[in-house]
Structures are given as structure tokens and as C-alpha cells.
Scaffold this motif. Sequence first.
Motif, PDB file in Angstrom:
ATOM      1  N   SER A 212     121.576 -36.596  25.430  1.00  0.00           N
ATOM      2  CA  SER A 212     121.083 -37.778  24.727  1.00  0.00           C
ATOM      3  C   SER A 212     119.565 -37.792  24.685  1.00  0.00           C
ATOM      4  O   SER A 212     118.883 -37.254  25.566  1.00  0.00           O
ATOM      5  CB  SER A 212     121.579 -39.050  25.423  1.00  0.00           C
ATOM      6  OG  SER A 212     122.985 -39.077  25.492  1.00  0.00           O
ATOM      7  N   ARG A 213     119.046 -38.424  23.662  1.00  0.00           N
ATOM      8  CA  ARG A 213     117.599 -38.591  23.573  1.00  0.00           C
ATOM      9  C   ARG A 213     117.119 -39.437  24.755  1.00  0.00           C
ATOM     10  O   ARG A 213     117.731 -40.426  25.109  1.00  0.00           O
ATOM     11  CB  ARG A 213     117.230 -39.295  22.266  1.00  0.00           C
ATOM     12  CG  ARG A 213     117.469 -38.443  21.023  1.00  0.00           C
ATOM     13  CD  ARG A 213     117.059 -39.189  19.772  1.00  0.00           C
ATOM     14  NE  ARG A 213     117.283 -38.372  18.574  1.00  0.00           N
ATOM     15  CZ  ARG A 213     117.040 -38.792  17.330  1.00  0.00           C
ATOM     16  NH1 ARG A 213     116.563 -40.018  17.143  1.00  0.00           N
ATOM     17  NH2 ARG A 213     117.273 -38.003  16.301  1.00  0.00           N
ATOM     18  N   GLY A 214     116.027 -39.044  25.317  1.00  0.00           N
ATOM     19  CA  GLY A 214     115.507 -39.759  26.470  1.00  0.00           C
ATOM     20  C   GLY A 214     116.004 -39.213  27.789  1.00  0.00           C
ATOM     21  O   GLY A 214     115.474 -39.540  28.848  1.00  0.00           O
ATOM     22  N   ASP A 215     117.033 -38.362  27.736  1.00  0.00           N
ATOM     23  CA  ASP A 215     117.540 -37.726  28.950  1.00  0.00           C
ATOM     24  C   ASP A 215     116.631 -36.549  29.280  1.00  0.00           C
ATOM     25  O   ASP A 215     116.541 -35.585  28.526  1.00  0.00           O
ATOM     26  CB  ASP A 215     118.975 -37.249  28.723  1.00  0.00           C
ATOM     27  CG  ASP A 215     119.632 -36.707  29.985  1.00  0.00           C
ATOM     28  OD1 ASP A 215     118.896 -36.403  30.953  1.00  0.00           O
ATOM     29  OD2 ASP A 215     120.869 -36.593  30.008  1.00  0.00           O
ATOM     30  N   GLN A 216     115.956 -36.638  30.400  1.00  0.00           N
ATOM     31  CA  GLN A 216     115.002 -35.610  30.790  1.00  0.00           C
ATOM     32  C   GLN A 216     115.654 -34.476  31.582  1.00  0.00           C
ATOM     33  O   GLN A 216     114.974 -33.579  32.053  1.00  0.00           O
ATOM     34  CB  GLN A 216     113.884 -36.240  31.641  1.00  0.00           C
ATOM     35  CG  GLN A 216     113.108 -37.333  30.918  1.00  0.00           C
ATOM     36  CD  GLN A 216     112.459 -36.836  29.650  1.00  0.00           C
ATOM     37  OE1 GLN A 216     111.840 -35.770  29.636  1.00  0.00           O
ATOM     38  NE2 GLN A 216     112.599 -37.589  28.567  1.00  0.00           N
ATOM     39  N   CYS A 219     119.207 -28.768  30.132  1.00  0.00           N
ATOM     40  CA  CYS A 219     120.338 -28.487  29.241  1.00  0.00           C
ATOM     41  C   CYS A 219     121.222 -27.384  29.809  1.00  0.00           C
ATOM     42  O   CYS A 219     122.166 -26.947  29.152  1.00  0.00           O
ATOM     43  CB  CYS A 219     119.842 -28.088  27.859  1.00  0.00           C
ATOM     44  SG  CYS A 219     118.928 -29.377  27.010  1.00  0.00           S
TER      45      CYS A 219
END
Length: 231
Positions: A212-216, A219
Motif C-alpha cells: 500500500s502507498r505509505g507503507d515503508q 517489498c
Amino acid sequence: MQRFLDQDSQSTVLATCYSAESSTSEVHGFHYCTTLGAVLPTTSSIPARNESGLEISQSTRGEAAHNIPEECERLFCDRLSATFLGERNSVGQESLGMDAFENIQSNQVGNPRHRIQLWIEVWDYSGDAIYRGFVAEHNKERTLFVFFEDRALEHGLKSGLIALFELADIATFGCSQIVACVSRSQRTDEMELVRSLGWCGFNLTTLAPWVSRGDQGSCLSNRWLFLVAEV
């Protein structure tokens, strides 16, 4: 199984897949079979409630709806859990009661839990192997994630992979790709598994499309290597 075989003596069942829907916990059974004399095997889906095919009792369905996701979730690393199940700090709210917990989770903005559509368990009779995984959706495309546990090569890959690709392609699953999750241990046979999957069209990938966007977070997984192939 015997009732199914008796109905069509010309068919040989090579694999059976059980799926549990994440939203309804409904369980279905599918047979991957080949008709004698045919050039290519065919896939036939049989609802678990179908009296003429694979029949699963109400109590067994309830047990399967619980066990299939549980057995798959135990294979999740922290990265997979955060990506597909949500952060673990919210799991403590489960003490509020299962129904309340699910309602809270479903109402959270950006909650990733809805990405998992189906949990699966595949019994490969030819290779004497069991494969566990899940079907996840992203941008209206579905992907079948499959865990290749320790000593997967000892069972042989050919029959299991063929069944997985055939099952992924049926309308119920509707997957455009398969992601194989292979252990990161330094065992020689597991590195050989990565090479064997490469010969079958798999390439190394990451969870970048799913994060998700904002997940730092990373991967990558510290437990699994991810390899992807188109269906």
C-alpha cells in the motif's frame, strides 16, 4: 471421491482443490482430471454441496472453512501478513469477539484484508504433495500465490504445476498469474527448485504491486523468494 469416479469411469482424478471464500467462508471442491484418450487434461469444478459430485457435510465444511485459511496463514512471514492481513497490532482487538473484530476490520480505510478472495488447498495425487495458497486481487486482476514448502522437489513438480495452472485459469479463480513462494533457506534442493521454476517460465519478483502507498516496509520477505509466471 469414489462417487465421482464411479460416474465417469473414463476419467482419472489427478488433483483436488478445496477453496474457502474469505468473505463468506463458503467451501467448494474442484477436481482436476484427465479423460482417457484425450490429448489434454480437462478441469471440472464441483461445488462442495453438489450431491452428484464431491459432497462435503455441513460440519466438515465448517471445519474446512477454518482449517484451510489457518494452515495457509501459518506460512505467512511478517511482510506477507502486513501486506495481505493488515498490521498485527490490530489483531489484539480479536478479544472483542469475532463478529465485532471483522466489522471493525472491514470498515478500516485501506484495510488490505479484502485483497484475499479465496484460500486454497490443493492435493496433488500424482506427486503425493499438498500445496497451500490464496487468491488475491489488485486493480481488478487476480493472482494465485502458492507456497512451495520444504522438500517440494522430492514430490516432483510437473503434475502439481500443471494442475495449479489449470485451476488458476478456471472462471472461479480467474487468475492472470501465479506467484510461487519458495523458502529462502540455503538448502541445495531449494535453490534447485528456483532453477526448475525458471525453466517453467517463472521469474523473480517482489511484493511491490501489493504494498500500500505509505507503507515503508520492504517489498521482499526474509522467509520467501517470490517468482511469478503468467497463466
